[in-house]
Design an enzyme around this catalytic site. Structure first.
Site, mmCIF file in Angstrom:
data_model
loop_
_atom_site.group_PDB
_atom_site.id
_atom_site.type_symbol
_atom_site.label_atom_id
_atom_site.label_comp_id
_atom_site.label_asym_id
_atom_site.label_seq_id
_atom_site.Cartn_x
_atom_site.Cartn_y
_atom_site.Cartn_z
ATOM 1 N N SER A 1 0.847 -1.204 0.000
ATOM 2 C CA SER A 1 0.000 0.000 0.000
ATOM 3 C C SER A 1 0.876 1.245 0.000
ATOM 4 C CB SER A 1 -0.947 -0.027 1.202
ATOM 5 O OG SER A 1 -1.928 0.973 1.067
ATOM 6 N N ASN A 2 0.339 2.375 0.406
ATOM 7 C CA ASN A 2 1.096 3.637 0.419
ATOM 8 C C ASN A 2 0.620 4.499 1.580
ATOM 9 O OD1 ASN A 2 -1.220 5.306 -0.541
ATOM 10 N ND2 ASN A 2 -1.029 3.928 -2.295
ATOM 11 N N HIS A 3 1.162 5.722 1.664
ATOM 12 C CA HIS A 3 0.911 6.557 2.844
ATOM 13 C C HIS A 3 -0.392 7.357 2.803
ATOM 14 C CE1 HIS A 3 4.776 5.798 4.643
ATOM 15 N NE2 HIS A 3 5.400 6.112 3.515
ATOM 16 N N SER A 4 -1.199 7.196 1.780
ATOM 17 C CA SER A 4 -2.397 8.046 1.677
ATOM 18 C C SER A 4 -3.340 7.813 2.866
ATOM 19 C CB SER A 4 -3.130 7.730 0.370
ATOM 20 O OG SER A 4 -4.348 8.428 0.346
ATOM 21 N N ALA B 1 -4.991 7.204 -3.829
ATOM 22 C CA ALA B 1 -3.649 6.827 -4.287
ATOM 23 C C ALA B 1 -3.722 5.350 -4.653
ATOM 24 C CB ALA B 1 -2.641 7.075 -3.182
#
Ligand code: CTP
Length: 421
Positions: A229-232, A295
């Site tokens: 995943s990512n930091h969104s 994101a």
């Protein structure tokens, strides 16, 4: 309070956020005799903080639970308590109040209040004002579950609904009697949000429009317990949704995160890019606008393992094969049952911000791209603020200063509203 150049720290600050439909409105709040009266104090405080002018009207029953002074301290205005008081704040107080109101809210509303409203028995200051006003009436009942369920109360509710009165709750929960059931006053924050929903739909520039917003980072499963995943945080998407709701739109958030759901907004929970794509295509078939703030991971593991992957002895590393994800924004048709779907994309960049954003605008069939530099430390991921540039398909470019994500939402929607007309 902010100090100005003269050192004066008493400069007047206009309360509320620009774009909030409560800002500058005149709300008449009727408070009637229930143990939930203490929550009316918080409702008042939230309305005042939102920039509304609030006149409070209390019944005798209400004053058994809370004092007029509490409301006076918050509103800086004399509450209305006695309809026969010749020294009261106004001559024909109820008529004057009724005329000035943009909206009237009764919270909490007792069973007796509902009965008086339904029959027009204007024998207390609150029902008197409600009957004298042409302003819309919203009512938040509070009573024991057996009272709420009683046929007499339900008949009054039906009469009032037929007449256009809007009900906020009650909700299920713990009641003063110790019982658990339907009859509890809706929480103050939610009551105030419901007023926003009402006012937005009654006069907002996006009333009647359907807007789909994507929010959060997608999760691409590696195995049942791990994902890429990512930091969104999803905050940008939720702030846009709130702003669109406040302007009267029907809003759907296709979301990967569990942030509190703004009142009046529908959330479709998803996890992966593929799930997001399916949900967005379905929701956009009948929508006017898609704002893709999520994101979305560009790649996902080629296959997610059925069982948790275990370390194998002697194996110093491992490789995960990735395949490309569908492009949610790019693959959504620009035609819907409403006509043209206005698509707005985001470009989260760490370098060559504008060049990269313009390229995305063209590739994705978007009318606008909101570009933000995610390397900025005072804005972006996880923050309540953002600094963005908005680029449109006619070569326009606006570099906006650092502002709240809610304000960014309005800046985007100002431009969307123009495209829709
Ligand atoms: N987006 C999408 N589906 C994807 C990837 C991105 O819908 N699979 C959307 C995002 O929600 C955003 C816009 O496309 O509105 C741009 O996302 P971004 O990741 O910045 O750009 P990409 O198009 O993926 O290009 P790149 O990764 O090369 O920067």
């Amino acid at each position: 309070m902010t100090a100005d150049a003269t050192g004066d720290d008493t400069a007047e600050v206009i309360p509320g956020r620009p774009g909030d439909p409560l800002r500058g409105r005149h709300v008449v709040l009727g408070v009637t005799g229930s143990i939930a009266c203490y929550k009316a104090v918080e409702v008042t405080s939230r309305l005042v903080q939102a920039g509304a002018t609030v006149d409070v009207v209390l019944t005798r029953g209400a004053m058994e639970f809370v004092t007029p002074l509490a409301f006076k301290a918050i509103t800086q205005r004399n509450p209305y308590t006695d309809m026969f008081d010749p020294s009261g704040p106004e001559g024909e107080a109820h008529v004057e109040l009724a005329r000035r109101a943009d909206v009237m809210l009764i919270a909490p509303a007792t069973a007796a209040t509902l009965s008086r409203l339904a029959t027009g028995l204007a024998e207390d200051f609150v029902t008197l004002t409600a009957i004298a006003t042409e302003a819309p009436l919203l009512v938040a009942p509070a009573m024991d579950s057996q009272m709420w369920a009683h046929p007499a109360v339900q008949a009054n509710v039906a009469t009032l609904r037929d007449r256009g009165t809007r009900f906020i709750g009650p909700v299920e929960g713990r009641l003063a009697s110790g019982r658990v059931g339907a009859g509890r006053l809706v929480e103050p924050e939610r009551i105030v949000d419901e007023l926003r929903v009402y006012l937005g739909r009654a006069g907002g520039d996006l009333a009647g429009r359907t807007i789909v917003v994507t929010a959060g980072g997608t999760r691409e499963a590696i195995d049942p317990v791990r994902y890429i995943s990512n930091h969104s945080s999803g905050k940008m998407g939720y702030a846009i949704a709130e702003a669109a709701r406040d302007r009267g739109a029907d809003v759907v958030i296709v979301s990967t995160v569990g942030l509190p759901v703004p009142a009046g907004v529908r959330v479709v929970p998803v996890s992966s890019a593929s799930e997001m794509q399916t949900a967005v295509h379905r929701e956009c078939a009948d929508a006017d606008v898609l704002i893709a703030a999520a994101a979305v991971a560009d790649y996902r593991p080629a296959s997610a393992a059925d069982q948790k992957l275990k370390k194998s002895a002697g194996n110093a590393g491992m490789a995960i094969e990735l395949v490309e994800n569908p492009h949610v924004l790019g693959s959504t048709p620009t035609k819907s049952s409403r006509g043209t779907l206005v698509k707005v994309g985001f470009a989260a960049e760490t370098q060559n911000l504008i060049e990269n954003a313009v390229a995305k605008l063209n590739e994705r069939g978007a009318r606008m791209i909101v570009a933000n530099d995610v390397t900025a430390t005072d804005a972006g991921f996880g923050s309540d603020d953002n600094r963005v540039s908005i680029l449109d398909d006619r070569g326009g470019r606006d570099d906006l200063p650092l502002m709240t994500k809610y304000a960014v939402g309005h800046a985007i929607l100002d431009r969307v509203a123009k495209l829709l007309t």
